[in-house]
Design an enzyme around this catalytic site. Sequence first.
Site, mmCIF file in Angstrom:
data_model
loop_
_atom_site.group_PDB
_atom_site.id
_atom_site.type_symbol
_atom_site.label_atom_id
_atom_site.label_comp_id
_atom_site.label_asym_id
_atom_site.label_seq_id
_atom_site.Cartn_x
_atom_site.Cartn_y
_atom_site.Cartn_z
ATOM 1 N N THR A 53 1.300 -1.217 -0.021
ATOM 2 C CA THR A 53 -0.372 -0.003 0.247
ATOM 3 C C THR A 53 0.900 1.354 -0.047
ATOM 4 O O THR A 53 0.350 2.641 -1.343
ATOM 5 C CB THR A 53 -1.168 -0.418 1.184
ATOM 6 O OG1 THR A 53 -2.100 -1.370 1.343
ATOM 7 C CG2 THR A 53 -2.432 0.882 1.145
ATOM 8 N N VAL A 54 2.208 1.333 0.690
ATOM 9 C CA VAL A 54 2.439 3.039 1.145
ATOM 10 C C VAL A 54 3.775 2.829 -0.067
ATOM 11 O O VAL A 54 3.838 3.585 -0.956
ATOM 12 C CB VAL A 54 3.138 2.381 2.673
ATOM 13 C CG1 VAL A 54 3.880 4.160 2.559
ATOM 14 C CG2 VAL A 54 2.100 2.811 3.181
ATOM 15 N N ASP A 87 -1.748 -1.142 17.852
ATOM 16 C CA ASP A 87 -0.574 0.289 16.738
ATOM 17 C C ASP A 87 -0.810 1.327 17.478
ATOM 18 O O ASP A 87 0.669 2.556 17.247
ATOM 19 C CB ASP A 87 -1.971 0.210 16.086
ATOM 20 C CG ASP A 87 -1.696 0.615 14.291
ATOM 21 O OD1 ASP A 87 -0.616 0.282 14.369
ATOM 22 O OD2 ASP A 87 -2.173 2.332 14.730
ATOM 23 N N GLY A 120 -12.368 -2.571 3.891
ATOM 24 C CA GLY A 120 -10.749 -2.416 3.798
ATOM 25 C C GLY A 120 -10.748 -1.198 5.102
ATOM 26 O O GLY A 120 -9.472 -0.855 4.762
ATOM 27 N N ARG A 123 6.300 -10.448 -9.354
ATOM 28 C CA ARG A 123 5.488 -10.586 -10.932
ATOM 29 C C ARG A 123 3.861 -9.753 -10.531
ATOM 30 O O ARG A 123 3.446 -9.319 -11.156
ATOM 31 C CB ARG A 123 4.702 -11.927 -11.101
ATOM 32 C CG ARG A 123 6.015 -12.616 -12.160
ATOM 33 C CD ARG A 123 5.464 -14.474 -11.858
ATOM 34 N NE ARG A 123 6.052 -14.308 -11.140
ATOM 35 C CZ ARG A 123 5.486 -15.871 -10.253
ATOM 36 N NH1 ARG A 123 5.471 -16.780 -11.513
ATOM 37 N NH2 ARG A 123 5.829 -16.215 -9.150
ATOM 38 N N VAL A 177 3.893 7.723 12.184
ATOM 39 C CA VAL A 177 2.578 7.942 13.332
ATOM 40 C C VAL A 177 1.929 9.237 12.660
ATOM 41 O O VAL A 177 2.668 9.984 12.030
ATOM 42 C CB VAL A 177 3.823 8.917 14.259
ATOM 43 C CG1 VAL A 177 2.550 9.715 15.571
ATOM 44 C CG2 VAL A 177 5.116 8.212 14.756
ATOM 45 N N LYS A 223 1.899 4.127 18.682
ATOM 46 C CA LYS A 223 2.743 5.800 17.842
ATOM 47 C C LYS A 223 3.266 6.227 19.402
ATOM 48 O O LYS A 223 3.688 7.588 19.183
ATOM 49 C CB LYS A 223 1.162 6.000 17.024
ATOM 50 C CG LYS A 223 1.312 5.342 16.126
ATOM 51 C CD LYS A 223 -0.074 5.815 15.368
ATOM 52 C CE LYS A 223 -0.353 4.481 13.608
ATOM 53 N NZ LYS A 223 -1.611 4.536 13.513
ATOM 54 N N GLU A 227 -8.107 -5.030 8.632
ATOM 55 C CA GLU A 227 -7.424 -6.023 8.639
ATOM 56 C C GLU A 227 -8.632 -6.997 9.188
ATOM 57 O O GLU A 227 -9.112 -6.992 9.904
ATOM 58 C CB GLU A 227 -6.445 -6.288 9.209
ATOM 59 C CG GLU A 227 -5.222 -4.713 9.401
ATOM 60 C CD GLU A 227 -4.345 -5.046 8.387
ATOM 61 O OE1 GLU A 227 -3.921 -5.992 7.586
ATOM 62 O OE2 GLU A 227 -3.516 -3.934 8.003
ATOM 63 N N ILE A 256 -0.115 13.338 8.636
ATOM 64 C CA ILE A 256 -0.416 14.348 9.703
ATOM 65 C C ILE A 256 1.292 15.133 9.924
ATOM 66 O O ILE A 256 2.158 13.595 10.648
ATOM 67 C CB ILE A 256 -1.387 14.098 10.942
ATOM 68 C CG1 ILE A 256 -2.310 13.324 11.309
ATOM 69 C CG2 ILE A 256 -1.149 15.214 12.282
ATOM 70 C CD1 ILE A 256 -2.938 13.268 11.976
HETATM 71 N N1 LIG Z 1 -0.480 0.793 5.283
HETATM 72 C C1 LIG Z 1 -1.250 2.231 5.975
HETATM 73 O O1 LIG Z 1 -2.401 3.116 5.797
HETATM 74 C C2 LIG Z 1 0.606 2.411 6.385
HETATM 75 C C3 LIG Z 1 0.252 4.722 7.240
HETATM 76 C C4 LIG Z 1 1.312 4.335 8.114
HETATM 77 C C5 LIG Z 1 2.946 3.295 8.614
HETATM 78 N N2 LIG Z 1 2.634 2.010 7.215
HETATM 79 C C6 LIG Z 1 3.280 0.805 7.737
HETATM 80 O O2 LIG Z 1 4.338 1.030 6.417
HETATM 81 C C7 LIG Z 1 4.739 0.059 6.375
HETATM 82 C C8 LIG Z 1 4.430 -1.027 4.997
HETATM 83 O O3 LIG Z 1 3.151 -0.865 5.306
HETATM 84 P P1 LIG Z 1 1.857 -1.641 4.050
HETATM 85 O O4 LIG Z 1 0.426 -1.203 4.215
HETATM 86 O O5 LIG Z 1 1.982 -0.710 3.375
HETATM 87 O O6 LIG Z 1 2.068 -2.989 3.669
HETATM 88 P P2 LIG Z 1 1.975 -4.240 2.517
HETATM 89 O O7 LIG Z 1 0.694 -3.222 1.756
HETATM 90 O O8 LIG Z 1 1.447 -5.506 3.059
HETATM 91 O O9 LIG Z 1 3.338 -4.031 1.977
HETATM 92 C C9 LIG Z 1 4.024 -4.731 3.050
HETATM 93 C C10 LIG Z 1 5.179 -5.105 1.308
HETATM 94 O O10 LIG Z 1 6.329 -5.902 1.925
HETATM 95 C C11 LIG Z 1 6.673 -6.669 0.884
HETATM 96 N N3 LIG Z 1 7.174 -7.002 1.398
HETATM 97 C C12 LIG Z 1 7.428 -8.305 3.325
HETATM 98 N N4 LIG Z 1 8.141 -9.628 3.103
HETATM 99 C C13 LIG Z 1 8.937 -8.807 2.013
HETATM 100 C C14 LIG Z 1 10.784 -8.838 2.251
HETATM 101 N N5 LIG Z 1 11.254 -10.602 2.750
HETATM 102 N N6 LIG Z 1 11.493 -8.841 1.727
HETATM 103 C C15 LIG Z 1 10.882 -7.464 0.799
HETATM 104 N N7 LIG Z 1 9.527 -6.972 0.140
HETATM 105 C C16 LIG Z 1 9.202 -7.680 1.547
HETATM 106 C C17 LIG Z 1 5.690 -6.833 0.196
HETATM 107 O O11 LIG Z 1 5.528 -8.097 -1.021
HETATM 108 P P3 LIG Z 1 4.824 -8.443 -1.603
HETATM 109 O O12 LIG Z 1 4.144 -7.125 -2.503
HETATM 110 O O13 LIG Z 1 5.451 -8.742 -3.167
HETATM 111 O O14 LIG Z 1 3.723 -9.293 -0.939
HETATM 112 C C18 LIG Z 1 4.610 -5.875 0.097
HETATM 113 O O15 LIG Z 1 5.783 -4.944 -0.864
HETATM 114 C C19 LIG Z 1 4.480 -1.109 7.754
HETATM 115 O O16 LIG Z 1 5.329 -0.389 8.674
HETATM 116 C C20 LIG Z 1 3.321 0.244 7.750
HETATM 117 O O17 LIG Z 1 3.045 0.104 9.816
HETATM 118 C C21 LIG Z 1 1.328 1.965 6.853
#
Ligand SMILES: NC(=O)c1ccc[n+]([C@@H]2O[C@H](COP(=O)([O-])OP(=O)(O)OC[C@H]3O[C@@H](n4cnc5c(N)ncnc54)[C@H](OP(=O)(O)O)[C@@H]3O)[C@@H](O)[C@H]2O)c1
Length: 432
Positions: free
Chosen positions: A16-17, A205, A191, A51, A136, A209, A194, A140
């Site tokens: 996502t990020v 969570d 969505g 892929r 965090v 923060k 989780e 913001i």
């Molecule tokens: N989502 C939010 O709104 C949000 C907000 C603030 C902070 N965050 C933080 O941002 C971080 C990412 O969150 P997210 O929501 O983007 O998570 P996510 O959608 O689950 O994405 C995680 C990514 O990490 C990759 N990954 C997993 N294991 C890996 C490995 N061993 N080697 C390389 N890549 C690997 C995954 O690959 P694949 O895609 O190939 O599976 C995926 O692309 C987290 O720390 C989360 O707490 C998220």
Amino acid sequence: MIAKPPLRLAIAGLGTVGAGVVGLLQRNAELLALRGGRRLVLGAVSARDRRRDRGTDLSAVRWFNDAAALAADPEIDVVVELIGGADGIARRVVETALDHGKPVVTANKALMAHHGAELARRAEAKGVALAFEAAVAGGIPIVKALREGLAANAVTRLYGILNGTSNYILTTMRESGREFGAVLAEAQKLGYAEADPSFDIDGVDAAHKLAILTSLAFGCEIDFAGVHVEGIRHISALDIEFAAELGYRIKLLGIARFTDRGIEQRVHACMVPRATPIAHVEGVFNAIVAEGDFSGRVLLEGRGAGAGPTASAVVADLLDIAAGRHVAPFGVPAGALRARPPAAMLHHQGACYIRLMVVDRPGVIADITAALRDEQVSLESMIQRGRAPGEAVPVVLTTHVTEEAAMRRALDRISRLDTVLEPPRMIRIEDL
Ligand SMILES: NC(=O)c1ccc[n+]([C@@H]2O[C@H](COP(=O)([O-])OP(=O)(O)OC[C@H]3O[C@@H](n4cnc5c(N)ncnc54)[C@H](OP(=O)(O)O)[C@@H]3O)[C@@H](O)[C@H]2O)c1
């Protein structure tokens, strides 16, 4: 004219990020080049599944199956960690990058809450940035606000709505009158929650923060273990209705205070007066209030998660690095972060809302008030709706400011009365 060489980025994690950051870098490339004084160029990426469609063409960008190898790559200037998790590969990526003298940007609150001070020391030893604005409250800019904008103040208290999922659930419960389980299931379908929602709804969570913000606000070591954490599973539609009747809204707050007993850090559901700004922060929005001794109260509100807001925070950190703006990760040298004792929750002083389900029978209220009196808990108000002799009815009490330990002793006694049918529900009333 942009004379400086481009800043070569590597992104580990394209979820996502990560995908949001790639999209922002492409769409706002010109603006970023002007603001950072150089181009931000994506040089390498890593994720699990090569892929998978990332919504953009990454064929010209070098791909690493091993994210730690990406972090060590000599052709990369800055490493962006967007994988997640307190340990494992995410931690290895960050440590490897720092040890190779590369600045790091991360959105990983779990990693920062557990290892932030240690990582800050490593960054400092190498003279590079460790930036975590996105960890965090998403979009913001609270990290920058505390560390830089409010740097001249001694912060006395900080509190906020730090988890959008919980706030969405509480808001929807209030608006629809439905129970927690039904609203959670709907949030999962939409969505907003989780499949395993426990980190969000059990307060973990928000606690990650809060622990980070506490360190920034008070210049102390991050103490995640010192956070008192409760979630929102126990909040019922009935409590939300009574809260409204009493002039409150129920919010999951993270609160940190500097006290003479130590640092108080707590995450739990609170009744907040409806007239306060934070009571009106609804749905998936987050908000943080910082109280500075010279600035007074400052409130920041916005989207705490999602691809766009989180990418905004990640890229703002990248711009600081591009422009050579460099401050200590927690605002003071890592060696100056002091370990401060946590203030024990049992000594916390506050007013409370208590809801009991009791058998409607003469003498019940006298037994309850006697238990409160014996523990020196003083009552402020009582609501007993209608009458249903011999049946279960709710009784709601609010107390004056009381020590938590006395409150718990009183509730323990009350729960042992044979006229009290369910464990008492207690929600702290916050003086904001
Ligand atoms: N989502 C939010 O709104 C949000 C907000 C603030 C902070 N965050 C933080 O941002 C971080 C990412 O969150 P997210 O929501 O983007 O998570 P996510 O959608 O689950 O994405 C995680 C990514 O990490 C990759 N990954 C997993 N294991 C890996 C490995 N061993 N080697 C390389 N890549 C690997 C995954 O690959 P694949 O895609 O190939 O599976 C995926 O692309 C987290 O720390 C989360 O707490 C998220």
